[in-house]
Design an enzyme around this catalytic site. Structure first.
Site, PDB file in Angstrom:
ATOM      1  N   GLU A  48      -5.242  59.594  56.706  1.00  0.00           N
ATOM      2  CA  GLU A  48      -6.608  59.439  56.197  1.00  0.00           C
ATOM      3  C   GLU A  48      -7.467  60.654  56.525  1.00  0.00           C
ATOM      4  O   GLU A  48      -8.321  61.050  55.738  1.00  0.00           O
ATOM      5  CB  GLU A  48      -7.254  58.164  56.718  1.00  0.00           C
ATOM      6  N   THR A  49      -7.229  61.269  57.660  1.00  0.00           N
ATOM      7  CA  THR A  49      -7.952  62.488  58.013  1.00  0.00           C
ATOM      8  C   THR A  49      -7.676  63.586  56.986  1.00  0.00           C
ATOM      9  O   THR A  49      -8.597  64.240  56.487  1.00  0.00           O
ATOM     10  CB  THR A  49      -7.548  62.958  59.424  1.00  0.00           C
TER      11      THR A  49
END
Length: 126
Positions: A48-49
């Site tokens: 997700e980063t």
């Protein structure tokens, strides 16, 4: 990225372009689950980063923000130590959402995790 989950997990951005985002994360006590393997949640946080940074790179940063809307991950192979590298690429670039595919591999380029992340693009309040 002081005082963030990125700092806590040791995630480091390597590069951010219009076509790919690359980041690394150690596999150690910070990212282990109780049996000494890379925690699936740490892999998801890395994915997700990567997707979030990639999406933010592509929007009007003064007027828009990017947040995770949905994520899935297939954990293919376990890992006990070392470094994993995430390679994220956009597969859909819309006005209100983006979809990113993120492959996380080990030092031998063996697939550890395959993730797809949908990012919502929000208008910032001025």
């Amino acid at each position: 990225m002081k005082n963030t989950l990125m700092e806590a997990l040791g995630i480091e951005l390597v590069s951010v372009t219009d076509y790919e985002v690359i980041a690394t994360m150690p596999v150690d006590h910070r990212t282990h689950q109780p049996f000494g393997l890379l925690h699936g949640g740490a892999s998801v946080a890395l994915a997700e980063t990567v997707a979030s940074f990639g999406a933010f790179h592509l929007v009007d940063q003064e007027a828009e923000a990017c947040v995770g809307l949905e994520i899935n991950a297939n954990h293919i192979r376990g890992k006990k130590s070392g470094i994993v590298t995430a390679y994220g690429k956009p597969v859909h670039r819309g006005k209100t959402t983006m979809v990113w595919e993120v492959k996380i591999v080990d030092e031998e380029n063996e697939l550890i995790c395959l993730s797809r992340c949908t990012i919502a693009i929000l208008k910032r309040n001025k």
